[in-house]
Design a protein around this motif. Structure first.
Motif, PDB file in Angstrom:
ATOM      1  N   ASP A  62      58.070 -20.197 -23.494  1.00 55.09           N
ATOM      2  CA  ASP A  62      58.821 -19.038 -23.009  1.00 55.09           C
ATOM      3  C   ASP A  62      58.097 -17.711 -23.210  1.00 55.09           C
ATOM      4  N   HIS A  63      57.483 -17.496 -24.377  1.00 51.74           N
ATOM      5  CA  HIS A  63      56.934 -16.170 -24.685  1.00 51.74           C
ATOM      6  C   HIS A  63      55.741 -15.779 -23.821  1.00 51.74           C
ATOM      7  N   GLY A  64      54.802 -16.704 -23.685  1.00 52.62           N
ATOM      8  CA  GLY A  64      53.521 -16.319 -23.069  1.00 52.62           C
ATOM      9  C   GLY A  64      53.417 -16.634 -21.589  1.00 52.62           C
ATOM     10  N   GLY A 106      62.857 -23.080 -20.444  1.00 51.86           N
ATOM     11  CA  GLY A 106      63.560 -21.803 -20.519  1.00 51.86           C
ATOM     12  C   GLY A 106      63.328 -21.159 -21.869  1.00 51.86           C
ATOM     13  N   ILE A 107      64.017 -20.043 -22.111  1.00 48.45           N
ATOM     14  CA  ILE A 107      63.903 -19.367 -23.404  1.00 48.45           C
ATOM     15  C   ILE A 107      64.543 -20.267 -24.463  1.00 48.45           C
ATOM     16  N   VAL A 108      63.838 -20.431 -25.555  1.00 51.23           N
ATOM     17  CA  VAL A 108      64.236 -21.420 -26.562  1.00 51.23           C
ATOM     18  C   VAL A 108      65.714 -21.323 -26.957  1.00 51.23           C
ATOM     19  N   HIS A 109      66.215 -20.109 -27.156  1.00 48.50           N
ATOM     20  CA  HIS A 109      67.602 -19.975 -27.631  1.00 48.50           C
ATOM     21  C   HIS A 109      68.629 -20.146 -26.515  1.00 48.50           C
ATOM     22  N   VAL A 110      68.154 -20.156 -25.285  1.00 48.75           N
ATOM     23  CA  VAL A 110      69.055 -20.449 -24.173  1.00 48.75           C
ATOM     24  C   VAL A 110      69.108 -21.961 -23.961  1.00 48.75           C
ATOM     25  N   GLY A 127      60.493 -20.522 -35.421  1.00 50.90           N
ATOM     26  CA  GLY A 127      59.649 -19.391 -35.788  1.00 50.90           C
ATOM     27  C   GLY A 127      59.911 -18.218 -34.870  1.00 50.90           C
ATOM     28  N   ASP A 128      61.152 -17.769 -34.853  1.00 48.41           N
ATOM     29  CA  ASP A 128      61.568 -16.700 -33.962  1.00 48.41           C
ATOM     30  C   ASP A 128      62.852 -16.098 -34.495  1.00 48.41           C
ATOM     31  N   SER A 129      62.868 -14.766 -34.623  1.00 47.56           N
ATOM     32  CA  SER A 129      63.987 -14.137 -35.327  1.00 47.56           C
ATOM     33  C   SER A 129      65.328 -14.262 -34.604  1.00 47.56           C
ATOM     34  N   HIS A 130      65.310 -14.479 -33.284  1.00 50.48           N
ATOM     35  CA  HIS A 130      66.586 -14.557 -32.565  1.00 50.48           C
ATOM     36  C   HIS A 130      67.194 -15.955 -32.520  1.00 50.48           C
ATOM     37  N   THR A 131      66.712 -16.818 -33.396  1.00 47.29           N
ATOM     38  CA  THR A 131      67.288 -18.150 -33.517  1.00 47.29           C
ATOM     39  C   THR A 131      68.782 -18.052 -33.834  1.00 47.29           C
ATOM     40  N   GLY A 345      67.519  -9.849 -18.415  1.00 48.10           N
ATOM     41  CA  GLY A 345      66.936 -11.091 -18.905  1.00 48.10           C
ATOM     42  C   GLY A 345      66.956 -11.118 -20.419  1.00 48.10           C
ATOM     43  N   SER A 346      66.141 -11.990 -21.023  1.00 49.16           N
ATOM     44  CA  SER A 346      65.987 -12.202 -22.470  1.00 49.16           C
ATOM     45  C   SER A 346      67.085 -13.100 -23.037  1.00 49.16           C
ATOM     46  N   CYS A 347      66.833 -13.600 -24.238  1.00 49.68           N
ATOM     47  CA  CYS A 347      67.793 -14.513 -24.859  1.00 49.68           C
ATOM     48  C   CYS A 347      69.114 -13.829 -25.184  1.00 49.68           C
ATOM     49  N   THR A 348      69.177 -12.494 -25.033  1.00 54.07           N
ATOM     50  CA  THR A 348      70.440 -11.788 -25.251  1.00 54.07           C
ATOM     51  C   THR A 348      71.369 -11.949 -24.052  1.00 54.07           C
ATOM     52  N   GLY A 406      61.712 -17.158 -18.631  1.00 55.25           N
ATOM     53  CA  GLY A 406      60.788 -16.854 -19.720  1.00 55.25           C
ATOM     54  C   GLY A 406      61.210 -15.562 -20.404  1.00 55.25           C
ATOM     55  N   CYS A 407      60.474 -15.174 -21.433  1.00 58.43           N
ATOM     56  CA  CYS A 407      60.826 -13.966 -22.196  1.00 58.43           C
ATOM     57  C   CYS A 407      60.472 -12.689 -21.436  1.00 58.43           C
ATOM     58  N   SER A 408      59.387 -12.749 -20.691  1.00 61.56           N
ATOM     59  CA  SER A 408      59.004 -11.667 -19.788  1.00 61.56           C
ATOM     60  C   SER A 408      58.964 -10.303 -20.471  1.00 61.56           C
ATOM     61  N   MET A 409      59.628  -9.311 -19.863  1.00 57.66           N
ATOM     62  CA  MET A 409      59.531  -7.921 -20.325  1.00 57.66           C
ATOM     63  C   MET A 409      60.260  -7.657 -21.635  1.00 57.66           C
ATOM     64  N   CYS A 410      60.875  -8.671 -22.221  1.00 58.70           N
ATOM     65  CA  CYS A 410      61.509  -8.459 -23.517  1.00 58.70           C
ATOM     66  C   CYS A 410      60.455  -8.198 -24.585  1.00 58.70           C
ATOM     67  N   VAL A 411      59.318  -8.896 -24.495  1.00 54.95           N
ATOM     68  CA  VAL A 411      58.289  -8.764 -25.528  1.00 54.95           C
ATOM     69  C   VAL A 411      56.921  -8.499 -24.910  1.00 54.95           C
ATOM     70  N   SER A 412      56.801  -8.798 -23.604  1.00 54.61           N
ATOM     71  CA  SER A 412      55.630  -8.393 -22.833  1.00 54.61           C
ATOM     72  C   SER A 412      54.318  -9.013 -23.277  1.00 54.61           C
ATOM     73  N   SER A 428      67.724  -6.648 -23.104  1.00 52.98           N
ATOM     74  CA  SER A 428      67.151  -7.348 -24.255  1.00 52.98           C
ATOM     75  C   SER A 428      67.703  -6.766 -25.555  1.00 52.98           C
ATOM     76  N   ASN A 429      67.067  -7.056 -26.668  1.00 54.25           N
ATOM     77  CA  ASN A 429      67.640  -6.718 -27.962  1.00 54.25           C
ATOM     78  C   ASN A 429      66.828  -5.724 -28.787  1.00 54.25           C
ATOM     79  N   ARG A 430      65.636  -5.381 -28.328  1.00 54.70           N
ATOM     80  CA  ARG A 430      64.801  -4.490 -29.150  1.00 54.70           C
ATOM     81  C   ARG A 430      64.255  -3.325 -28.326  1.00 54.70           C
ATOM     82  N   GLY A 434      56.867   0.556 -28.331  1.00 59.70           N
ATOM     83  CA  GLY A 434      55.868  -0.324 -27.724  1.00 59.70           C
ATOM     84  C   GLY A 434      56.323  -1.746 -27.461  1.00 59.70           C
ATOM     85  N   ARG A 435      57.581  -2.045 -27.686  1.00 63.56           N
ATOM     86  CA  ARG A 435      58.053  -3.423 -27.536  1.00 63.56           C
ATOM     87  C   ARG A 435      57.866  -3.934 -26.099  1.00 63.56           C
ATOM     88  N   GLN A 436      58.205  -3.091 -25.121  1.00 62.85           N
ATOM     89  CA  GLN A 436      58.071  -3.531 -23.727  1.00 62.85           C
ATOM     90  C   GLN A 436      56.727  -3.113 -23.140  1.00 62.85           C
TER      91      GLN A 436
HETATM   92  S1  SF4 Z   1      63.942 -11.823 -28.176  1.00 64.06           S
HETATM   93 FE1  SF4 Z   1      62.767 -11.741 -26.312  1.00 64.06          FE
HETATM   94  S2  SF4 Z   1      60.785 -12.568 -26.911  1.00 64.06           S
HETATM   95 FE2  SF4 Z   1      62.209 -13.191 -28.505  1.00 64.06          FE
HETATM   96  S3  SF4 Z   1      62.964 -15.217 -27.834  1.00 64.06           S
HETATM   97 FE3  SF4 Z   1      64.379 -13.688 -27.048  1.00 64.06          FE
HETATM   98  S4  SF4 Z   1      63.649 -13.301 -24.981  1.00 64.06           S
HETATM   99 FE4  SF4 Z   1      61.980 -14.262 -26.086  1.00 64.06          FE
END
Ligand code: SF4
Lengths: 472, 217
Positions: A62-64, A106-110, A127-131, A345-348, A406-412, A428-430, A434-436
């Protein structure tokens, strides 16, 4: 004995108490993604260690990865570099990999909840804070660092300091145009970005019960933005209805036993928490962030604060720096600011219901001139469902780009960025510096607010769309 | 996996960084993780302006704090992403301890696993220590006695889980620790398989193809 759900779930996962509040705990599911996964598996290999439970390990990309239509693994430098390694190591270790050509990608948390891999009371790490998102189905799920990832791979356990418990009660009826995203942003704005530090949060109250499971995932998603690793909603009939018949959900007798157990896990009446806070859902308006912390959030008709009125010198300095980065003056109104980008978008906020809410605002309208507006569905499954429901057409006809999951512009990290100095209303959540992308100015908001802002080309109040009065 | 050196006592100047909510994206931005320069450009936005010129007055680059091993940070330090690069960068800059009113929970846990001590102290102590740091005082941080001491003798006790303290003092890592408990893990695993069959075992073998499921379509 009366206990909270967290205490009961914790007790049944303790492999060995290690003293001083730390326990060796069993992990039920371990998700890896394309940023943390390849290096951790490589590290395991370099240590000459076996992967203890490949069947409980799930690998997702998802991230890359690119989210461009017609993408391949070579579409971005990150995935071109990471994917061959990831593919090779997951196959050597016998781990399921949902790659970009897989209908479950898809995005792991989705993906975890929609496949039924996440269960109430299950201990889930990644290994991802939004677990913590997965707490929406009642899972006790938290993000870990890469050293911990290797430990889980090798032992299916972790050494964890048991967090304290916190009850966040959100009661009352939300007004039209206000959703889970607004509730959690309002909570963080009220109690601060470290309001939940050191705690495992149970969200409860009538407003939480009223949320769909997808809304509860949005709520739980920003738990880490509130300073806590774990946030969950105890399972109820909605949860069971959501989980029943998902691909990995238990069936037959196993389902009967599991759901009885999940009911038992719920916090007992009279159970006590270390901390207890409240939010009145009825008083929450659509929210928009103005600064560079999710706590820098105001109601949509609010203004940027004045550092001269900050409670202390460090906060004043942080506000000043955030205003400078965001190119805002103290007292500036948020609504009406011109935006060049809108990211839904994003897991949010990339699940079906999020897209549906945004589409309601967009239907029959056009994206404003000069706005780049993207919809990035959270998973292949969400994408298929949204296409079948005609949402894709609504977005595309309005001038949105409809992309791959994918994560796309959430983390770029896949190169999909907001250009320096441009503003983006993002679901997204952050909104970190420089996040985006370097110099990008992020305003966090709900899918409705993002959609309305795309239509107006300015930060907009989606409530004026609720009654259809501005229909083109 | 990080090499962990035993850590007993730190005697050093301290760098003051009072801004609250320094997130791990600020410590190691994704761009710098991808180009492998995340130590060199740690805290990039605080240390350099948009044109890449060093920001005057940034304590992290102030020669007065050369070789400082303690960082005194604003509240909620290390919030945000779980990226362990943030801890590696803090370590790469030479810090062995970070003192703050509060930490992002994942960052704090990552610190311990890399032999860095995250010390939580109340706001009043942080204010005093920031002052001390700004005036160039040498602080003593004793992990064995769990205390931070100023030159003048003012001292602040802190809490740290006993196992974490032992791990720091002896340079132990969790992986070795838990590999030693392999028998207990196996016992737990088989009991749990019987008690919660839906969580492991049958559950993971029973995947249905997406097409035959009522949901998620
Ligand atoms: S916060 Fe953004 S980068 Fe992290 S898992 Fe969710 S969509 Fe992906």
């Amino acid at each position: 004995m009366t206990g909270t759900m967290f205490e009961k779930a914790w007790a049944e996962h303790v492999v060995k108490p290690l003293g001083g509040g730390e326990d060796l705990v069993w992990i039920d599911r371990h998700f890896t993604h394309d940023l943390s996964g390849p290096f951790s598996l490589k590290s395991l290999q370099e240590h000459g260690l076996a992967l203890r439970r490949p069947d409980l390990t799930i690998a997702v990309v998802d991230h890359g990865v690119s989210t461009e239509t017609g993408r391949s693994e070579a579409s971005t430098p990150a995935s071109e570099k990471l994917m061959p390694l990831y593919r090779d190591l997951t196959s050597q270790y016998g781990v399921r990999l949902f790659s970009i050509d897989d209908e479950r990608q898809g995005i792991v948390h989705v993906v975890g909840p929609e496949l039924g891999l996440c269960q109430p009371g299950a201990f889930i790490v990644c290994g991802d804070s939004h677990t913590c998102t997965q707490g929406g189905v009642g899972a006790i799920a938290w993000g870990i660092g890469s050293t911990e990832v290797v430990q889980v791979l090798a032992t299916q356990t972790l050494i964890v300091l048991r967090p304290k418990t916190m009850l966040v009660r959100i009661d009352g009826a939300t007004s039209p145009g206000v959703g889970a995203k607004d509730l959690i942003l309002a909570l963080i704005a009220k109690y601060g970005a470290d309001g939940g530090s050191g705690h495992a949060i149970e969200y409860a109250g009538t407003a939480v019960e009223a949320l769909s499971i997808e809304g509860r995932m949005t709520l739980c998603n920003l738990t880490v933005e509130f300073g806590a690793r774990i946030g969950f909603v105890a399972p109820d009939e909605k949860t069971f209805d959501y989980l029943m018949d998902r691909p990995w959900s238990p069936r037959g007798e196993a389902w009967t036993a599991a759901s009885a157990h999940w009911r038992w896990l719920r916090s007992d009446p009279g159970a006590t928490y270390d901390k207890w806070i409240e939010l009145d859902a009825g008083a929450v308006a659509p929210q928009i962030s103005w600064g560079t912390s999710p706590a820098h959030t105001v109601a949509i008709d609010g203004v940027a604060p004045d550092p001269a009125e900050a409670p202390d010198a460090a906060t004043a300095e942080a506000w000043r720096a955030a205003l400078e980065y965001m190119a805002l003056r103290p007292g500036a109104r948020l609504a009406g600011l011109r935006v060049q980008n809108v990211f839904i978008g994003s897991c949010t906020n990339s699940r079906f219901e999020d897209l549906e809410r945004a589409a309601e605002v967009v239907r029959g309208r056009r994206v404003a001139e000069g706005v780049r507006a993207w919809v990035v569905p959270g998973s292949q499954s969400v994408k298929r469902q949204a296409e079948a429901a005609g949402l894709r057409d609504v977005f595309v006809q309005a001038g949105f780009r409809w992309r791959e999951p994918g994560c796309s512009m959430c983390v770029s990290m896949n190169g999909e960025k907001v250009p320096p100095g441009e503003r983006c209303v993002s679901t997204s959540n952050r909104n970190f510096v420089g996040r985006q992308g370097p110099g990008a100015r992020t305003h966090l908001a709900s899918p409705e607010t993002a959609a309305a802002s795309a239509i107006e080309g300015r930060i907009a109040d989606a409530r004026s769309y609720a009654d259809g009065s501005r229909h083109a | 996996m990080p090499e962990i050196a035993p850590l007993r006592r730190i005697v050093s100047k301290a760098v003051p960084l009072p801004l609250p909510n320094i997130d791990t994206d600020i410590i190691t931005p994704m761009e710098r993780i991808m180009d492998g320069k995340f130590v060199e450009f740690a805290f990039e936005a605080l240390r350099f302006d948009a044109d890449g010129a060093p920001r005057p007055g940034c304590a992290l680059d102030d020669p007065a704090y050369r070789d400082a091993e303690i960082l005194i940070a604003g509240a909620n330090f290390g919030c945000g992403s779980s990226r362990e690069t943030a801890v590696w960068a803090v370590k790469g800059l030479g810090f062995k301890a970070v003192i703050s009113e509060s930490f992002g929970d994942i960052f704090s846990s990552n610190c311990f696993r890399n032999g860095i001590v995250p010390v939580v102290l109340p706001a009043a102590a942080i204010t005093a220590l920031l002052d001390a740091a700004q005036s160039g005082e040498t602080l003593t941080l004793d992990i064995e006695r769990r205390v931070v001491e100023q030159e003048g003798g003012d001292r602040y006790g802190f809490e740290i889980p006993p196992l974490r303290r032992t791990a720091l003092l002896e340079g132990l890592d969790d992986l070795q620790l838990s590999l030693r408990l392999a028998d207990e893990i196996t016992t737990f695993e088989s009991r749990d398989r019987a008690e919660r069959p839906w969580a492991q075992g049958v559950a993971m073998e029973s995947e249905r193809p997406l097409g035959t499921a009522r949901k998620p379509e």
